[in-house]
Design a protein around this motif. Structure first.
Motif, short mmCIF file in Angstrom:
data_model
loop_
_atom_site.label_atom_id
_atom_site.label_comp_id
_atom_site.label_asym_id
_atom_site.label_seq_id
_atom_site.Cartn_x
_atom_site.Cartn_y
_atom_site.Cartn_z
N ARG A 164 0.80 -1.21 0.00
CA ARG A 164 0.00 0.00 0.00
C ARG A 164 0.84 1.28 0.00
O ARG A 164 1.90 1.33 0.60
CB ARG A 164 -0.92 0.02 1.23
N GLY A 165 0.27 2.28 -0.67
CA GLY A 165 0.77 3.64 -0.53
C GLY A 165 2.03 3.97 -1.29
O GLY A 165 2.49 3.23 -2.15
N VAL B 81 4.04 -0.44 1.25
CA VAL B 81 4.28 -1.15 2.50
C VAL B 81 3.28 -2.30 2.62
O VAL B 81 2.08 -2.12 2.40
CB VAL B 81 4.16 -0.19 3.71
N LEU C 1 -1.96 2.51 6.56
CA LEU C 1 -0.74 2.59 5.76
C LEU C 1 -0.90 3.59 4.61
O LEU C 1 0.07 3.87 3.90
CB LEU C 1 -0.37 1.22 5.22
N ASN D 122 3.07 5.96 6.13
CA ASN D 122 3.60 5.17 5.03
C ASN D 122 5.06 5.49 4.76
O ASN D 122 5.88 4.57 4.60
CB ASN D 122 2.76 5.43 3.77
#
Length: 207
Positions: A131-132, A136, A152, A158
């Motif tokens: 994610r992000g 992550v 996240l 993040n």
């Protein structure tokens, strides 16, 4: 220095013009492995989730503040295509600068990694759930906080997670950045991902 001061400085300097930045195809960090972390690292990551606001930089002397403003002024126009809104752009760069330095990483390296991982998309999600900005993996949220993977997507959380994870891998690899980047991507020992990050890093170096 407040974000208002940063915004005003950039606007007065005429640094909101568009400069082209080439962005590579997305390469996500879906191979991160769950590993034990030292208690201070856990606390640092948990704090990023609990305090999601962009950090306010502090400077010990005027020269340090000026150096930061020069960096911010140089990076801001390079990011206009991906983040056209000035305040959003400044908050992002401010967070990258803060978290990179906090983790002992070069800002250009972190920006290069973000470029490769998510093309600066805050809500990027990989097929395996990374994610992000820094892609992550969700297990980090479970390892550090309450397990809510949506956290996240918080910018500071993040970027702090990504920086701390990369620092963790760098220490595991005894300072070998090539291997640390491979570990971050889950392709340790292969050149494609580290080389992509190193190439992207060149876009974010000060002249």
């Amino acid at each position: 220095m407040s974000r208002r001061d940063c915004l005003g400085w950039i606007a007065k300097a005429g640094l909101a013009s568009l400069l082209p930045v080439s962005l590579p195809v997305l390469a996500r960090a879906g191979g991160q492995l769950e590993e034990p972390l030292a208690d201070p690292v856990r606390l640092a990551l948990r704090a990023a989730i609990e305090q999601p606001a962009p950090p306010e930089p502090e400077f010990s002397h005027p020269e340090a503040k000026l150096a930061y403003l020069r960096w911010l002024g140089a990076m801001s126009p390079r990011l206009v295509r991906r983040k056209p809104e000035l305040q959003t752009r400044v908050e992002f760069l401010q967070t990258v600068w803060y978290e990179s330095r906090r983790a002992g990483l070069d800002e250009s390296l972190v920006l290069g990694l973000i470029q490769v991982e998510s093309a600066f998309r805050k809500f990027a999600v990989s097929p395996v759930g990374a994610r992000g900005y820094m892609q992550v993996m969700p297990f980090w949220a479970r390892l550090i906080g309450d397990g809510d993977p949506s956290k996240l997507f918080l910018m500071q959380a993040n970027i702090r997670f990504g920086c701390v994870i990369l620092r963790h891998y760098l220490e595991r690899e005894r300072g070998d950045l090539f291997l640390a980047l491979g570990r971050y991507n889950g392709s340790r020992g292969r050149p494609e991902y580290p080389n992509a990050v190193f190439a992207a890093q060149k876009n974010w170096r000060l002249a």
